[in-house]
Design a protein around this motif. Sequence first.
Motif, PDB file in Angstrom:
ATOM      1  N   SER A 153      66.415  29.068  33.354  1.00 51.17           N
ATOM      2  CA  SER A 153      66.976  29.118  32.005  1.00 51.17           C
ATOM      3  C   SER A 153      65.984  28.501  31.042  1.00 51.17           C
ATOM      4  O   SER A 153      65.177  27.646  31.434  1.00 51.17           O
ATOM      5  CB  SER A 153      68.316  28.371  31.946  1.00 51.17           C
ATOM      6  N   VAL A 154      66.025  28.969  29.818  1.00 50.36           N
ATOM      7  CA  VAL A 154      65.249  28.347  28.742  1.00 50.36           C
ATOM      8  C   VAL A 154      66.220  28.057  27.608  1.00 50.36           C
ATOM      9  O   VAL A 154      66.777  28.980  27.003  1.00 50.36           O
ATOM     10  CB  VAL A 154      64.110  29.261  28.237  1.00 50.36           C
ATOM     11  N   VAL A 155      66.454  26.775  27.394  1.00 54.04           N
ATOM     12  CA  VAL A 155      67.370  26.363  26.336  1.00 54.04           C
ATOM     13  C   VAL A 155      66.567  25.646  25.261  1.00 54.04           C
ATOM     14  O   VAL A 155      65.788  24.734  25.566  1.00 54.04           O
ATOM     15  CB  VAL A 155      68.481  25.440  26.898  1.00 54.04           C
ATOM     16  N   LEU A 156      66.735  26.077  24.031  1.00 53.39           N
ATOM     17  CA  LEU A 156      66.020  25.489  22.902  1.00 53.39           C
ATOM     18  C   LEU A 156      66.969  24.597  22.108  1.00 53.39           C
ATOM     19  O   LEU A 156      68.051  25.037  21.719  1.00 53.39           O
ATOM     20  CB  LEU A 156      65.490  26.584  21.978  1.00 53.39           C
ATOM     21  N   ILE A 157      66.557  23.360  21.888  1.00 53.70           N
ATOM     22  CA  ILE A 157      67.375  22.432  21.091  1.00 53.70           C
ATOM     23  C   ILE A 157      66.493  21.784  20.019  1.00 53.70           C
ATOM     24  O   ILE A 157      65.275  21.697  20.196  1.00 53.70           O
ATOM     25  CB  ILE A 157      67.994  21.309  21.971  1.00 53.70           C
ATOM     26  N   PRO A 158      67.068  21.338  18.929  1.00 52.24           N
ATOM     27  CA  PRO A 158      66.275  20.563  17.966  1.00 52.24           C
ATOM     28  C   PRO A 158      65.890  19.222  18.604  1.00 52.24           C
ATOM     29  O   PRO A 158      66.703  18.614  19.302  1.00 52.24           O
ATOM     30  CB  PRO A 158      67.230  20.336  16.790  1.00 52.24           C
ATOM     31  N   SER A 159      64.661  18.783  18.390  1.00 51.78           N
ATOM     32  CA  SER A 159      64.187  17.565  19.074  1.00 51.78           C
ATOM     33  C   SER A 159      64.915  16.313  18.589  1.00 51.78           C
ATOM     34  O   SER A 159      64.838  15.272  19.228  1.00 51.78           O
ATOM     35  CB  SER A 159      62.677  17.404  18.897  1.00 51.78           C
ATOM     36  N   SER A 160      65.638  16.435  17.478  1.00 52.92           N
ATOM     37  CA  SER A 160      66.356  15.264  16.945  1.00 52.92           C
ATOM     38  C   SER A 160      67.695  15.026  17.647  1.00 52.92           C
ATOM     39  O   SER A 160      68.382  14.050  17.364  1.00 52.92           O
ATOM     40  CB  SER A 160      66.605  15.460  15.456  1.00 52.92           C
ATOM     41  N   LEU A 161      68.068  15.902  18.574  1.00 56.52           N
ATOM     42  CA  LEU A 161      69.386  15.797  19.221  1.00 56.52           C
ATOM     43  C   LEU A 161      69.523  14.453  19.966  1.00 56.52           C
ATOM     44  O   LEU A 161      68.567  13.964  20.565  1.00 56.52           O
ATOM     45  CB  LEU A 161      69.550  16.965  20.201  1.00 56.52           C
ATOM     46  N   GLU A 162      70.737  13.896  19.936  1.00 60.69           N
ATOM     47  CA  GLU A 162      70.978  12.609  20.601  1.00 60.69           C
ATOM     48  C   GLU A 162      70.831  12.755  22.122  1.00 60.69           C
ATOM     49  O   GLU A 162      71.186  13.781  22.693  1.00 60.69           O
ATOM     50  CB  GLU A 162      72.394  12.084  20.328  1.00 60.69           C
ATOM     51  N   GLN A 163      70.382  11.658  22.741  1.00 62.00           N
ATOM     52  CA  GLN A 163      70.139  11.635  24.179  1.00 62.00           C
ATOM     53  C   GLN A 163      71.356  12.096  24.988  1.00 62.00           C
ATOM     54  O   GLN A 163      71.229  12.875  25.939  1.00 62.00           O
ATOM     55  CB  GLN A 163      69.720  10.207  24.599  1.00 62.00           C
ATOM     56  N   ALA A 164      72.550  11.647  24.617  1.00 67.61           N
ATOM     57  CA  ALA A 164      73.743  11.996  25.404  1.00 67.61           C
ATOM     58  C   ALA A 164      73.945  13.511  25.442  1.00 67.61           C
ATOM     59  O   ALA A 164      74.347  14.066  26.462  1.00 67.61           O
ATOM     60  CB  ALA A 164      74.983  11.318  24.824  1.00 67.61           C
ATOM     61  N   LYS A 165      73.654  14.199  24.341  1.00 69.12           N
ATOM     62  CA  LYS A 165      73.826  15.661  24.315  1.00 69.12           C
ATOM     63  C   LYS A 165      72.720  16.369  25.085  1.00 69.12           C
ATOM     64  O   LYS A 165      72.918  17.481  25.577  1.00 69.12           O
ATOM     65  CB  LYS A 165      73.854  16.151  22.868  1.00 69.12           C
ATOM     66  N   ILE A 166      71.550  15.728  25.143  1.00 65.43           N
ATOM     67  CA  ILE A 166      70.445  16.309  25.908  1.00 65.43           C
ATOM     68  C   ILE A 166      70.768  16.256  27.408  1.00 65.43           C
ATOM     69  O   ILE A 166      70.553  17.215  28.141  1.00 65.43           O
ATOM     70  CB  ILE A 166      69.125  15.554  25.601  1.00 65.43           C
ATOM     71  N   VAL A 167      71.307  15.130  27.841  1.00 66.99           N
ATOM     72  CA  VAL A 167      71.612  14.916  29.260  1.00 66.99           C
ATOM     73  C   VAL A 167      72.521  15.993  29.820  1.00 66.99           C
ATOM     74  O   VAL A 167      72.293  16.499  30.922  1.00 66.99           O
ATOM     75  CB  VAL A 167      72.280  13.537  29.466  1.00 66.99           C
ATOM     76  N   THR A 168      73.544  16.386  29.049  1.00 70.15           N
ATOM     77  CA  THR A 168      74.557  17.294  29.588  1.00 70.15           C
ATOM     78  C   THR A 168      74.006  18.705  29.806  1.00 70.15           C
ATOM     79  O   THR A 168      74.659  19.519  30.446  1.00 70.15           O
ATOM     80  CB  THR A 168      75.791  17.380  28.656  1.00 70.15           C
TER      81      THR A 168
END
Lengths: 422, 422
Positions: free
Chosen positions: B163-178
């Motif tokens: 999978s390739v998921v793109l997120i804004p780099s400013s996203l909080e750590q807790a949301k990145i973890v999930t």
Amino acid sequence: MTLTAAPETTSAYDLGSARALACRECRHEIPLAAEFACPRCFGPLEVAYEFPTVTRASIEAGPKSIWRYKDLLPVPSTVEQHANTEPGLTRLIEADNLARALGVRKIWIKDDTGNPTHSFKDRVVAVALAAARELGFSVLCCPSTGNLANAVAAAAARAGWDSVVLIPSSLEQAKIVTTAVYGGTLLAVDGNYDDVNRLATELAAEHEDWAFVNVNVRPYYAEGSKTLGYEVAEQLGWRLPQQVVVPVASGSQLTKIDKGFTELGTLGLVEPTPYTVFGAQATGCSPVARAFEAGHDVIQPQKPDTIARSLAIGNPADGPYVLDSVRRTGGSVGHVSDSEVVAGIRLLARTEGVFAETAGGVTIATTKKLLEAGALDPDAETVLMITGDGLKTLDAVSGEVGPTATVPSTSAAVREALANRG
Amino acid sequence: MTLTAAPETTSAYDLGSARALACRECRHEIPLAAEFACPRCFGPLEVAYEFPTVTRASIEAGPKSIWRYKDLLPVPSTVEQHANTEPGLTRLIEADNLARALGVRKIWIKDDTGNPTHSFKDRVVAVALAAARELGFSVLCCPSTGNLANAVAAAAARAGWDSVVLIPSSLEQAKIVTTAVYGGTLLAVDGNYDDVNRLATELAAEHEDWAFVNVNVRPYYAEGSKTLGYEVAEQLGWRLPQQVVVPVASGSQLTKIDKGFTELGTLGLVEPTPYTVFGAQATGCSPVARAFEAGHDVIQPQKPDTIARSLAIGNPADGPYVLDSVRRTGGSVGHVSDSEVVAGIRLLARTEGVFAETAGGVTIATTKKLLEAGALDPDAETVLMITGDGLKTLDAVSGEVGPTATVPSTSAAVREALANRG
């Protein structure tokens, strides 16, 4: 006194096919009531049944929740007519990727994160509430720091009951929120978890309308875990697995899954094929695993020190019965370090897309360890119990996983990052 | 060109009863492919079907997941034989406490927090993955900051896809973890969500094996939301509700629930009784509600500013079709402030034991507001869509709820605290 004594239905309560409470030690029986200790020997009381005729078809025609098994539970026959959280019938998924990673022929994951508050506690609390209503209680209570607190507060809200949940006042805000949001009475107690537990026992004795799910209605509550066993068997097409791995906190869940499998065989709902039960603990709270290793029958209490907090019961009430189940079926109890727990969570998520809480990491990592030790048979079909959700224990993995790369917003940068993944 | 033109099955793909992609604007049809815009008018493409005979019994005999409706979805007939997250068939609960609190005769809650990653996105992603496999893709992708990222990473892990998921780099750590825990490729992109979206479209054009679920396979993906409508009807005993309230982000879900209800009527699986569709938005991102209020057909984009981030799409692609559904059925689109959203989350948790994310708070609060405005009929049976989980948006309520009291560890202190509750 033996179990062959003619059963007497002295109960004034409609608790389905439950007919008495029986001591697990001396087998003395008392009428159904809100009791948890044998008046003769102080052994733990357990529900005894006189089951009606139950067929696969009658179960399959039932509700899509644990109430499809209501004839096998200590609950009123009208149980599903009262507002309840409708837990259970969670996914049993074929975990072929995980099986390959572990070198096992066939693995199934029982994914209990799909329950209303995302742990198996919704099952036991739903049964406790149904029994408590019939026994005359009107307030649902528990001491807890996590899954149980969530489940009790949610179940009470839905039933229109008040709830009293006791937590240590040192609990983190995020864990408080997930119970407080349901709006019952949430008491932060100055003291550690042992203090909170002692207080619960005291309060249960003082308030005749308070049902502490894991204290004064514990025999009913515990039966809810049988539904994990029932569902696994039904979802496998009405047959028993060869091996099952269950996380051990108080030990109740493991013994009840065992009981559930046995009952299905006795009732003719499945062929009573042999199965082996394995227990999983974190090394930082592994009193049952240590007793198993030492060949003891008695559990030596341990002060818990592990990230697997939902399993951190240092003096597990059902520990001796876990040893009985495991030894009787030819299984064992393993334990794993906290870093193995984290690796277990990550392995399950990566291979099967299931994000488990730390207890699930314990189950996966212990399975791996028992395989390596030759205790678990890699050629036997194996069911792993995942009983809680990773969203509730984010801290366990938050330092371990992160973005593959941080890139500028261009496709060239993405290509370069992918090339560098290795 | 009209829909009555003889359908031609030119497709080389097994996508079940899907027979073509049809433009929602000019009705031009093209063969099934990974396209999302009409080659004639650039309107959005939608899946057109030639349905086989489907009966209630054939559906009820199917899997306990969205695949029981596979004959009505653009997926291969063997879809359930590939490892997938098995989403759907979530609880539909009678919400009598909430109905009393709101003064409505009958409310049902469709609780989609029970899905594998605890939002309705598991449905749409599962359909997208199944179609993408048949269309020849091998990598599952999306831009997302939340529920969609979780669902894509989990579904890909389970299917054994990258999978390739793109997120804004400013996203909080807790949301990145999930998302990161599922082990796919997670790219933190320097830029805001609009930059990430633009990058996704660029990457979709450049990588022929990358299926961006909400870009190049969007027509298939979107169909997954029909299953919410199918399930509600089946769970009501094969009939349509009179009213349904649906949160609006892109607007796709609302239009597909409408489509699902209509299809069931056309196929004779339910009586085609009239129903009214309502949309719910947060005031801080309410472009559809504003267009509805102003009587416009065109959506004026809005820069989102709301705690309901999973609904924060300022320029919703399906906004005009939401207006069509709502106006055709006699409904409306309401919007609520962030404080009303929090109150909505708390009301639902307190009354029904369901802890929803902010989008659920939007649905509850908008229902209340539409009732007060006389738009929603309190005597009509109403279904509310709860599409995501409160555990993912703890921040919304963490400042609002807490312990009832903090007490010393004595029963006397507890009694005093309870007496002071008022």
